[in-house]
Design a protein around this motif. Structure first.
Motif: not given
Ligand SMILES: Cc1ncc(C[n+]2csc(CCOP(=O)(O)O)c2C)c(N)n1
Ligand SMILES: Nc1ncnc2c1ncn2[C@@H]1O[C@H](COP(=O)(O)OP(=O)(O)OP(=O)(O)O)[C@@H](O)[C@H]1O
Ligand SMILES: [Mg+2]
Length: 336
Positions: A52-53, A192, A265, A323
């Motif tokens: 996800v992150h 990233y 990101d 999300h």
């Molecule tokens: C493998 C993978 N796929 C997609 C993304 C894109 N992404 C995931 S969470 C997020 C916002 C920040 O998170 P939060 O709002 O939980 O702090 C973003 C831009 C990534 N980083 N890795």
């Protein structure tokens, strides 16, 4: 596989000087800390989940570094100094059943995480270890002189809207990773997987910026938070948004612009500042080797018009990471 207590002792007992403000550190039911007089504590938690992150096959040291860096970024956004952190680590028991594989991953992970602790002056003072889907939840605590924290709510009509560094590198790096790029010295992959929280910039902007936040979900989505908290609108000059080095070459002009506006990101700072203070802030950040670029103006709510280069909310340009959005959907955000 080590028992969880041995694992903590083996991998996460940070070397270095004892922190005199930690009255009781790792090993008891809770940590005891001694806050500095005349300061407020800034506290935030961020969870990083595999796939996800960060990609499941990302280098372990990058996973450790990134989990800490994105959490510390919220302290930077408050103008706080980092002090302490807690790390709740959930490990996939099946994946870590093989002892050598577990050791290799945990050693790399600990090196990335503890290296970040040293770089950001944040002492690891506690945490939790559990089994399940690989995820890391990092709580950070910092301090800021009383009354000087940079909030989201201080922007006023007439303020300049500005961003540190350049944008789109986070989303660009993710795109390259998905295309198979694995060279961690690639500047976009670094943006990233190895983001750097703008701690020094945040501290330098105390008393100058009227509001601040870090860009995690994407410039347009995150601007929405400042607009709402400060009750202003923003006339954005999308063409003035600085693009990460190599982004246009890697993605093409359209995708590069989209990455910079709504990719997320990036972990740069988004600030508002009175026009008369902009040059001073720019000079302070320039001394750190960091650019500060004006990208728009705060205007009265409802006064936004779409001039040259400004973003057209009606065309669905206002979106960012969510999300719970359906997979692969373009997510229209709050256009206010
Ligand atoms: C493998 C993978 N796929 C997609 C993304 C894109 N992404 C995931 S969470 C997020 C916002 C920040 O998170 P939060 O709002 O939980 O702090 C973003 C831009 C990534 N980083 N890795
Ligand atoms: N489960 C929750 N319970 C209570 N408050 C929450 C919860 N989740 C988020 N918040 C609060 O909502 C606010 C916004 O949270 P969010 O995680 O979106 O922060 P952010 O800085 O915008 O994003 P990021 O997580 O990328 O740093 C914060 O003040 C946060 O503490
Ligand atoms: Mg944030």
């Amino acid at each position: 596989m080590l028992a969880e207590f041995d694992l903590i002792r083996h991998y996460f007992t940070a070397p270095g000087a004892a922190d005199s403000r930690v009255a009781l550190g790792i090993g008891d039911d809770a940590t005891l800390l001694v806050p500095r007089a005349g300061h407020e504590l800034a506290v935030s938690v961020d969870t990083s989940v595999t796939n996800v992150h960060f990609p499941d096959d990302a280098p372990a040291s990058a996973v450790g570094h990134r989990a800490l860096a994105v959490a510390v970024s919220d302290l930077a956004a408050m103008g706080a100094r980092a002090r302490w952190c807690w790390m709740a680590l959930t490990l996939d028991a099946r994946r870590f059943a093989d002892e050598d594989a577990a050791d290799a991953w945990l050693s790399g992970y600990a090196q990335g995480f503890l290296g970040g602790c040293a770089a950001y002056d944040s002492t690891l003072v506690g945490g939790d270890v559990t089994s399940g889907t690989l995820a890391i939840s990092v709580t950070v605590m910092g301090d800021v002189p009383t009354g000087q924290a940079l909030k989201r709510s201080g922007a006023v009509v007439g303020d300049v809207v500005a961003v540190t560094g350049a944008l789109g590198g986070g989303a660009g790096g993710l795109e390259l990773w998905q295309r198979g790029e694995r060279d961690l010295s690639h500047p976009l992959l670094r943006r990233y997987l190895l983001p750097e929280p703008r701690l020094e910039a945040g501290m330098a902007l105390r008393g100058l910026a009227t509001s601040a936040m870090d860009i995690s979900d994407g410039l347009l989505a995150d601007l929405g938070h400042i607009r709402r908290a400060s009750n202003v609108d923003v006339q954005l000059d999308a063409d003035a948004v600085p693009l990460a080095e190599g982004l246009t070459a890697a993605l093409g002009a359209d995708a590069a612009r989209r990455a910079a506006l709504s990719g997320g990101d990036d972990y740069e700072l988004l600030i508002t500042i009175a026009p008369e203070n902009f040059a001073r802030a720019q000079a302070a950040l320039d001394a750190q080797g960091l650019a500060l670029s004006a990208v728009g103006r705060c205007v009265a709510p409802g006064a936004v018009s779409s001039g040259d280069g400004s973003v057209d909310a009606a065309a669905g340009d206002y979106h960012g990471w969510q999300h719970f959005a359906p997979a692969s959907a373009t997510v229209p955000g709050d256009s206010r």
